[in-house]
Design a protein around this motif. Structure first.
Motif, PDB file in Angstrom:
ATOM      1  N   THR A 102       4.913   9.662 -15.325  1.00 43.84           N
ATOM      2  CA  THR A 102       5.669   8.959 -14.284  1.00 43.84           C
ATOM      3  C   THR A 102       4.850   8.842 -12.999  1.00 43.84           C
ATOM      4  O   THR A 102       4.802   7.781 -12.370  1.00 43.84           O
ATOM      5  CB  THR A 102       6.991   9.695 -13.994  1.00 43.84           C
ATOM      6  OG1 THR A 102       7.779   9.734 -15.188  1.00 43.84           O
ATOM      7  CG2 THR A 102       7.772   8.993 -12.892  1.00 43.84           C
ATOM      8  N   LYS A 103       4.193   9.942 -12.613  1.00 39.16           N
ATOM      9  CA  LYS A 103       3.367   9.933 -11.419  1.00 39.16           C
ATOM     10  C   LYS A 103       2.183   8.989 -11.591  1.00 39.16           C
ATOM     11  O   LYS A 103       1.823   8.240 -10.659  1.00 39.16           O
ATOM     12  CB  LYS A 103       2.879  11.346 -11.111  1.00 39.16           C
ATOM     13  CG  LYS A 103       2.014  11.466  -9.856  1.00 39.16           C
ATOM     14  CD  LYS A 103       2.776  11.113  -8.599  1.00 39.16           C
ATOM     15  CE  LYS A 103       1.957  11.380  -7.357  1.00 39.16           C
ATOM     16  NZ  LYS A 103       2.650  10.970  -6.105  1.00 39.16           N
ATOM     17  N   VAL A 104       1.564   9.011 -12.759  1.00 42.03           N
ATOM     18  CA  VAL A 104       0.439   8.105 -13.023  1.00 42.03           C
ATOM     19  C   VAL A 104       0.881   6.659 -12.883  1.00 42.03           C
ATOM     20  O   VAL A 104       0.213   5.835 -12.240  1.00 42.03           O
ATOM     21  CB  VAL A 104      -0.155   8.351 -14.422  1.00 42.03           C
ATOM     22  CG1 VAL A 104      -1.199   7.288 -14.755  1.00 42.03           C
ATOM     23  CG2 VAL A 104      -0.771   9.737 -14.511  1.00 42.03           C
ATOM     24  N   HIS A 105       2.034   6.336 -13.469  1.00 42.04           N
ATOM     25  CA  HIS A 105       2.535   4.955 -13.394  1.00 42.04           C
ATOM     26  C   HIS A 105       2.814   4.554 -11.949  1.00 42.04           C
ATOM     27  O   HIS A 105       2.523   3.414 -11.530  1.00 42.04           O
ATOM     28  CB  HIS A 105       3.804   4.794 -14.241  1.00 42.04           C
ATOM     29  CG  HIS A 105       4.374   3.411 -14.177  1.00 42.04           C
ATOM     30  ND1 HIS A 105       5.548   3.123 -13.513  1.00 42.04           N
ATOM     31  CD2 HIS A 105       3.908   2.237 -14.683  1.00 42.04           C
ATOM     32  CE1 HIS A 105       5.790   1.819 -13.613  1.00 42.04           C
ATOM     33  NE2 HIS A 105       4.814   1.265 -14.324  1.00 42.04           N
ATOM     34  N   THR A 106       3.350   5.468 -11.159  1.00 46.62           N
ATOM     35  CA  THR A 106       3.634   5.173  -9.755  1.00 46.62           C
ATOM     36  C   THR A 106       2.355   4.829  -9.010  1.00 46.62           C
ATOM     37  O   THR A 106       2.292   3.839  -8.268  1.00 46.62           O
ATOM     38  CB  THR A 106       4.323   6.371  -9.081  1.00 46.62           C
ATOM     39  OG1 THR A 106       5.575   6.622  -9.728  1.00 46.62           O
ATOM     40  CG2 THR A 106       4.558   6.102  -7.600  1.00 46.62           C
ATOM     41  N   ILE A 107       1.309   5.633  -9.224  1.00 47.02           N
ATOM     42  CA  ILE A 107       0.036   5.399  -8.534  1.00 47.02           C
ATOM     43  C   ILE A 107      -0.602   4.098  -9.012  1.00 47.02           C
ATOM     44  O   ILE A 107      -1.088   3.289  -8.193  1.00 47.02           O
ATOM     45  CB  ILE A 107      -0.920   6.585  -8.755  1.00 47.02           C
ATOM     46  CG1 ILE A 107      -0.365   7.829  -8.059  1.00 47.02           C
ATOM     47  CG2 ILE A 107      -2.322   6.258  -8.249  1.00 47.02           C
ATOM     48  CD1 ILE A 107      -1.139   9.096  -8.368  1.00 47.02           C
ATOM     49  N   VAL A 108      -0.602   3.871 -10.319  1.00 51.15           N
ATOM     50  CA  VAL A 108      -1.190   2.644 -10.867  1.00 51.15           C
ATOM     51  C   VAL A 108      -0.435   1.420 -10.355  1.00 51.15           C
ATOM     52  O   VAL A 108      -1.045   0.406  -9.978  1.00 51.15           O
ATOM     53  CB  VAL A 108      -1.181   2.695 -12.409  1.00 51.15           C
ATOM     54  CG1 VAL A 108      -1.536   1.329 -12.993  1.00 51.15           C
ATOM     55  CG2 VAL A 108      -2.163   3.748 -12.916  1.00 51.15           C
ATOM     56  N   SER A 109       0.877   1.503 -10.289  1.00 53.01           N
ATOM     57  CA  SER A 109       1.692   0.380  -9.803  1.00 53.01           C
ATOM     58  C   SER A 109       1.428   0.094  -8.335  1.00 53.01           C
ATOM     59  O   SER A 109       1.335  -1.067  -7.915  1.00 53.01           O
ATOM     60  CB  SER A 109       3.182   0.671 -10.021  1.00 53.01           C
ATOM     61  OG  SER A 109       3.469   0.791 -11.394  1.00 53.01           O
ATOM     62  N   GLU A 110       1.312   1.160  -7.550  1.00 52.04           N
ATOM     63  CA  GLU A 110       1.014   0.977  -6.118  1.00 52.04           C
ATOM     64  C   GLU A 110      -0.348   0.307  -5.928  1.00 52.04           C
ATOM     65  O   GLU A 110      -0.508  -0.583  -5.081  1.00 52.04           O
ATOM     66  CB  GLU A 110       1.031   2.330  -5.416  1.00 52.04           C
ATOM     67  CG  GLU A 110       2.419   2.936  -5.247  1.00 52.04           C
ATOM     68  CD  GLU A 110       2.364   4.346  -4.689  1.00 52.04           C
ATOM     69  OE1 GLU A 110       1.252   4.927  -4.647  1.00 52.04           O
ATOM     70  OE2 GLU A 110       3.434   4.870  -4.296  1.00 52.04           O
ATOM     71  N   ALA A 111      -1.328   0.737  -6.708  1.00 55.72           N
ATOM     72  CA  ALA A 111      -2.667   0.152  -6.614  1.00 55.72           C
ATOM     73  C   ALA A 111      -2.639  -1.326  -7.002  1.00 55.72           C
ATOM     74  O   ALA A 111      -3.262  -2.172  -6.347  1.00 55.72           O
ATOM     75  CB  ALA A 111      -3.640   0.917  -7.500  1.00 55.72           C
ATOM     76  N   GLN A 112      -1.903  -1.634  -8.060  1.00 50.25           N
ATOM     77  CA  GLN A 112      -1.808  -3.026  -8.493  1.00 50.25           C
ATOM     78  C   GLN A 112      -1.128  -3.890  -7.429  1.00 50.25           C
ATOM     79  O   GLN A 112      -1.570  -5.012  -7.144  1.00 50.25           O
ATOM     80  CB  GLN A 112      -1.040  -3.131  -9.810  1.00 50.25           C
ATOM     81  CG  GLN A 112      -0.985  -4.566 -10.334  1.00 50.25           C
ATOM     82  CD  GLN A 112      -0.083  -4.722 -11.532  1.00 50.25           C
ATOM     83  OE1 GLN A 112       1.011  -4.178 -11.567  1.00 50.25           O
ATOM     84  NE2 GLN A 112      -0.533  -5.484 -12.520  1.00 50.25           N
ATOM     85  N   GLN A 113      -0.072  -3.379  -6.848  1.00 51.66           N
ATOM     86  CA  GLN A 113       0.647  -4.127  -5.828  1.00 51.66           C
ATOM     87  C   GLN A 113      -0.242  -4.390  -4.614  1.00 51.66           C
ATOM     88  O   GLN A 113      -0.209  -5.485  -4.028  1.00 51.66           O
ATOM     89  CB  GLN A 113       1.897  -3.348  -5.390  1.00 51.66           C
ATOM     90  CG  GLN A 113       2.745  -4.038  -4.339  1.00 51.66           C
ATOM     91  CD  GLN A 113       3.343  -5.344  -4.828  1.00 51.66           C
ATOM     92  OE1 GLN A 113       3.620  -5.505  -6.018  1.00 51.66           O
ATOM     93  NE2 GLN A 113       3.522  -6.299  -3.929  1.00 51.66           N
ATOM     94  N   ARG A 114      -1.062  -3.422  -4.259  1.00 50.56           N
ATOM     95  CA  ARG A 114      -1.922  -3.564  -3.075  1.00 50.56           C
ATOM     96  C   ARG A 114      -3.053  -4.550  -3.311  1.00 50.56           C
ATOM     97  O   ARG A 114      -3.375  -5.352  -2.434  1.00 50.56           O
ATOM     98  CB  ARG A 114      -2.486  -2.204  -2.679  1.00 50.56           C
ATOM     99  CG  ARG A 114      -3.383  -2.255  -1.447  1.00 50.56           C
ATOM    100  CD  ARG A 114      -3.791  -0.868  -0.989  1.00 50.56           C
ATOM    101  NE  ARG A 114      -4.574  -0.918   0.241  1.00 50.56           N
ATOM    102  CZ  ARG A 114      -5.039   0.138   0.882  1.00 50.56           C
ATOM    103  NH1 ARG A 114      -4.793   1.352   0.411  1.00 50.56           N
ATOM    104  NH2 ARG A 114      -5.740  -0.001   1.988  1.00 50.56           N
ATOM    105  N   TYR A 115      -3.655  -4.501  -4.498  1.00 46.33           N
ATOM    106  CA  TYR A 115      -4.862  -5.294  -4.733  1.00 46.33           C
ATOM    107  C   TYR A 115      -4.651  -6.480  -5.669  1.00 46.33           C
ATOM    108  O   TYR A 115      -5.569  -7.274  -5.862  1.00 46.33           O
ATOM    109  CB  TYR A 115      -5.984  -4.396  -5.259  1.00 46.33           C
ATOM    110  CG  TYR A 115      -6.418  -3.394  -4.222  1.00 46.33           C
ATOM    111  CD1 TYR A 115      -7.130  -3.786  -3.090  1.00 46.33           C
ATOM    112  CD2 TYR A 115      -6.083  -2.044  -4.338  1.00 46.33           C
ATOM    113  CE1 TYR A 115      -7.506  -2.870  -2.121  1.00 46.33           C
ATOM    114  CE2 TYR A 115      -6.462  -1.115  -3.380  1.00 46.33           C
ATOM    115  CZ  TYR A 115      -7.170  -1.544  -2.272  1.00 46.33           C
ATOM    116  OH  TYR A 115      -7.540  -0.636  -1.310  1.00 46.33           O
TER     117      TYR A 115
END
Length: 837
Positions: free
Chosen positions: A557-570
């Motif tokens: 869940t934490k990994v998905h949150t970080i990956v999603s945030e990175a995708q949204q930013r870039y």
């Protein structure tokens, strides 16, 4: 009371005497409007004026007079205001929107306006684009005061027949850097000795902005907020005349146009501009300077070939752009071959040329308006005879790079249309036809061989944007007016197995660093593969990134949150997969996936190094990758603990300040497994000092050739043609090499503006990029340099040193913050350098 009155009278008379040196000819002045001296508390030229003081004074003029208004058009990197003071009559201010509409009618080919002499001429006076050329901003204060306060008949006439825009400081960050230096070292009495600290700024000096960019090269490229703000302002107003005030060497005099003839064989700029209009205005400047006894010259220098100067970009917008160069006092008083030159003297020449410009523009406003109208009409007429009716471009594999390119097109108001499948079309028949040429056309034939700056600027090549000319214009329906939706991606779904990211996207490196900073372990693929994902079967290229969920130190869940945030930013496509079994190619557990270490980077800066190239590296990492880099001053290198870094960058420069001990320290650090990245002349230095084992291309000398006798007067031109001022060439790139990860095509445009000729490696695997058999794409290069130096050479080589390596760039992959096409080569050296065996 009498004593106080006497002091006031003496104070005002002293000010009047100081003022007379500049503008006695424009008396009388409105007494309720403060002079610059009264507002600042010192005479103009007595010291250098900070930018905030300049802005405050202009704000004061707008406050006390209905002849002036002030508006902010942007902020610098350091947060300083970029302002424009508008001066005209109160009546014109009241009707400014109507006048603006009438003015813009001359830029609209659908309208047939003929009231050329009935609309006030629009004049934009621009000052101080180079921060350590300070006299012009002081002149801007005097100009603003005169235009607002003078009751002289000439000034009254100018206000009535012109809308005058004053941009007092185009480069506030650089100006204040120099202002602080000059005022700090000012002596009392003044010291005119050239070697005095006041006249010899320390690195990086005040010429450039916060990131050490030359803003007078940024009008076309539009990288910095100062330029972007000015371009947005410009395309709102389209002034008829634009000035660009500079300074030059202390022993010079004063330059005004005409310039040196344009070096292009068939200039995009209309001949009527650089011949007719320049020759129309030149007598005004000569007469004004003759009256005050100032010497000057024209035609001998400063070509306007490159369209990105403040004195050339407006020429491609239907205006007359004018360059002025004033001999600099570089402080308050300095020795010259003809005595001393004072700061007030330099200011007066700039002030005089400012009013000569206003006079010429007002007296020739009908000519200027007719020219501007004809300029835009001719854009459509000339488009009918062009080889291409339109250009098609786009890279579906890298939507963020495509987005950045379209952003630049829109910044220049170039009409762009969506075609589909990640492709776009720009028609030639449009008002910005000449800017379309600047972006896409390339040249190989020139009438001159010596350039003040670049001889190549086809921006599409800067972005490695694959494009082609079309014989006919396709059906144009979906015009692009914003880039907001160009690179949007589908949100990645959650998985407990792995996330996959193609490394093709320009923002993939920034996303990689973001993940690393959040504690995510990322690997890169050394071979391509095809995988089943939650969004279907996807092909992945060399360098694809793998985030193995079960191998992280956090839950899914934490990994998905970080990956999603990175995708949204870039806004980079990310794919979730539930299996490690690939459809084709390597499986996700293959040994061909290698963990990517987080870069810990430093860069040598300071005296001897190129502040331009250093600033480009700093800007790239700061603004696009959001990654810090430690900037180590050359004098501090011997004290630096290099064990804190795994990557060190050395840009072009003279590294003779490094002692033998410093060089050995560097060699030892590299051999311990670290990566040294050298660019341009730093590459030559590394090879010559045996830090790298590469070689430079050696030209065979013809000992039988007899030296040909030539005329001394031609020496500069003959030798200048061997200097490579800036041209674009094609290299063949090894896509399988870690430095080539993320590229899809072996042919890649690179920018070369040096005479560093790097020999290919003796190892068959270490020449990453070599110039092709027919490498020339755009720009001037002498036949000798092309055949004997460039063609046998390499652009990018890796030199193994012990357990480490030196990445040798012959060319600058980050030139002026605009080479999106080769930035990835440099970033790969930072992130994947340690993976090169």
């Amino acid at each position: 009371m009498k004593r106080s009155l006497l002091i006031i009278i003496l104070f005002l008379s002293a000010f009047a005497k100081a003022q007379d040196y500049y503008f006695a000819a424009y008396a009388p002045f409105q007494q309720n409007i403060p002079t610059p001296e009264q507002f600042l508390g010192y005479g103009i030229g007595d010291q250098h004026t900070r930018h905030d003081q300049i802005v405050s004074y202009l704000e004061k003029l707008a406050e006390v007079s209905d002849r002036a208004t002030i508006a902010e058009y942007g902020r610098t990197h350091e947060g300083r205001k970029l302002v424009m003071l508008t001066v005209t009559t109160p009546e014109n201010h009241t009707n400014l929107e109507r006048i603006k509409t009438q003015h813009l009618a001359f830029t609209d080919t659908s309208q047939k306006a003929t009231n050329y002499d009935q609309v006030p001429v629009f004049i934009q006076l621009g000052y101080n684009v180079h921060g350590n050329e300070p006299s012009s901003s002081e002149a801007a204060l005097l100009t603003a005061y005169t235009l607002v306060a003078s009751q002289h008949a000439d000034i009254v006439n100018y206000r009535k027949n012109a809308i005058i825009f004053i941009d007092p400081t185009i480069n506030p960050d650089g100006r204040d850097r120099h202002t602080q230096w000059a005022n700090s070292f000012k002596g009392s009495p003044l010291v005119s000795d050239n070697i005095d600290a006041e006249h010899t700024e320390m690195w990086p000096r005040g010429r450039t902005n916060h990131y050490w960019f030359d803003l007078n090269r940024d009008w076309l490229l539009g990288i910095n907020p100062e330029s972007r703000g000015k371009l947005n302002w410009y395309h709102e107003w389209y002034p008829n005349v634009v000035t660009d005030f500079h300074e030059m060497g202390t022993n010079s005099t004063h330059f005004f146009e005409p310039m040196l003839p344009i070096g292009s064989l068939d200039p995009i700029m209309p001949k009527e501009n650089y011949e007719d209009l320049n020759n129309l205005f030149a007598p005004y400047f000569a007469d004004a300077l003759d009256q005050i006894g100032s010497f000057y010259f024209t035609k001998e220098a400063f070509d306007g070939t490159y369209p990105g100067y403040g004195s050339s970009y407006p020429d491609l917008q239907g205006a007359l752009a004018l360059l002025f160069e004033q001999a600099s006092s570089r402080g308050h008083l300095q020795d010259t071959d003809f005595g001393t030159i004072s700061f007030p003297f330099t200011i007066r020449n700039q002030y005089t040329s400012s009013f000569a410009t206003v006079k010429a523009a007002v007296e020739n406003k009908a000519t200027l308006r007719k020219y501007q109208q004809d300029f835009f009409v001719s854009a459509f007429a000339k488009a009918k005879t062009d080889q291409a009716a339109a250009y098609e471009f786009g890279d579906p594999n890298d939507r963020n790079r495509t987005k950045a390119f379209i952003d630049k097109l829109l910044l220049h108001r170039i009409k762009t249309y969506k075609k589909g499948d990640g492709r776009y079309v720009v028609p030639m028949a449009q008002p910005q036809k000449r800017m379309v040429q600047s972006f896409f056309e390339t040249y190989s034939t020139y009438r001159d061989s010596v350039y003040y700056d670049a001889s190549a600027w086809s921006v599409a090549n800067f972005y490695n944007m694959r494009y082609k000319g079309l014989n006919s214009v396709p059906n144009l329906r979906d015009e692009i007016t914003s880039t907001e939706t160009i690179a949007t991606v589908t949100p990645v779904s959650k998985t407990k197995y792995a996330y996959l990211i193609n490394y093709d996207d320009y923002n993939a490196t920034a996303l990689l660093y973001h993940l690393q900073q959040k504690g995510i372990i990322v690997s890169t693929a050394f071979k391509p593969f095809t995988a089943k994902t939650q969004r279907g079967t996807i092909d992945f290229n060399y360098g694809a990134l793998l985030v193995p969920v079960s191998r992280q130190s956090m839950d899914a869940t934490k990994v998905h949150t970080i990956v999603s945030e990175a995708q949204q930013r870039y806004q980079v496509p990310i794919y979730a997969t539930n299996t490690g079994f690939s459809v084709n190619g390597i499986d996700l557990g293959s040994r061909n996936y290698v963990k990517v270490d987080t870069p810990k980077a430093a860069m040598l800066i300071g005296d001897g190094t190129s502040s331009y190239e250093a600033g480009e590296v700093w800007h790239l990492l700061d603004t696009r990758v959001h990654m810090p880099i430690t900037k180590i001053l050359m004098n501090n290198f011997r004290f630096a603990d290099l064990s804190k870094y795994n990557t060190l960058v050395m840009v072009s420069g003279n590294y003779s300040r490094l002692s033998d001990g410093d060089v050995q320290k560097l060699k030892t650090w590299v051999s311990q497994g670290n990566t040294l990245i050298t660019i341009g002349r730093a590459t030559s230095w590394a090879i010559n000092r045996k830090v790298a084992t590469g070689k430079l291309t050696e030209k065979k000398k013809d000992t039988s050739k007899v030296t040909e006798r030539k005329n001394y007067v031609d020496a500069r031109a003959n030798r200048g043609k061997q200097r490579l001022g800036g041209a674009i060439f094609e290299v063949d790139l090894d896509l399988t090499h870690p430095l080539g990860f993320g590229y899809r095509y072996r042919d890649l445009p690179v920018y070369k503006n040096n005479n560093v000729w790097l020999a290919p490696s003796k190892s068959e695997y270490n020449t990453v990029a070599k110039y092709t058999k027919n490498p020339h794409i755009d720009g001037f290069i002498s036949e000798e340099n092309l055949e004997d130096n460039l063609k046998p050479s390499a652009s990018l080589v890796v030199s193994p040193q012990g357990n480490g390596r030196v990445v040798l760039f012959a060319d600058n992959p980050n030139f002026r913050g605009s080479w999106y096409g080769t930035n990835k080569l440099f970033l790969n050296a930072l992130f994947f350098g340690s993976l090169i065996n």
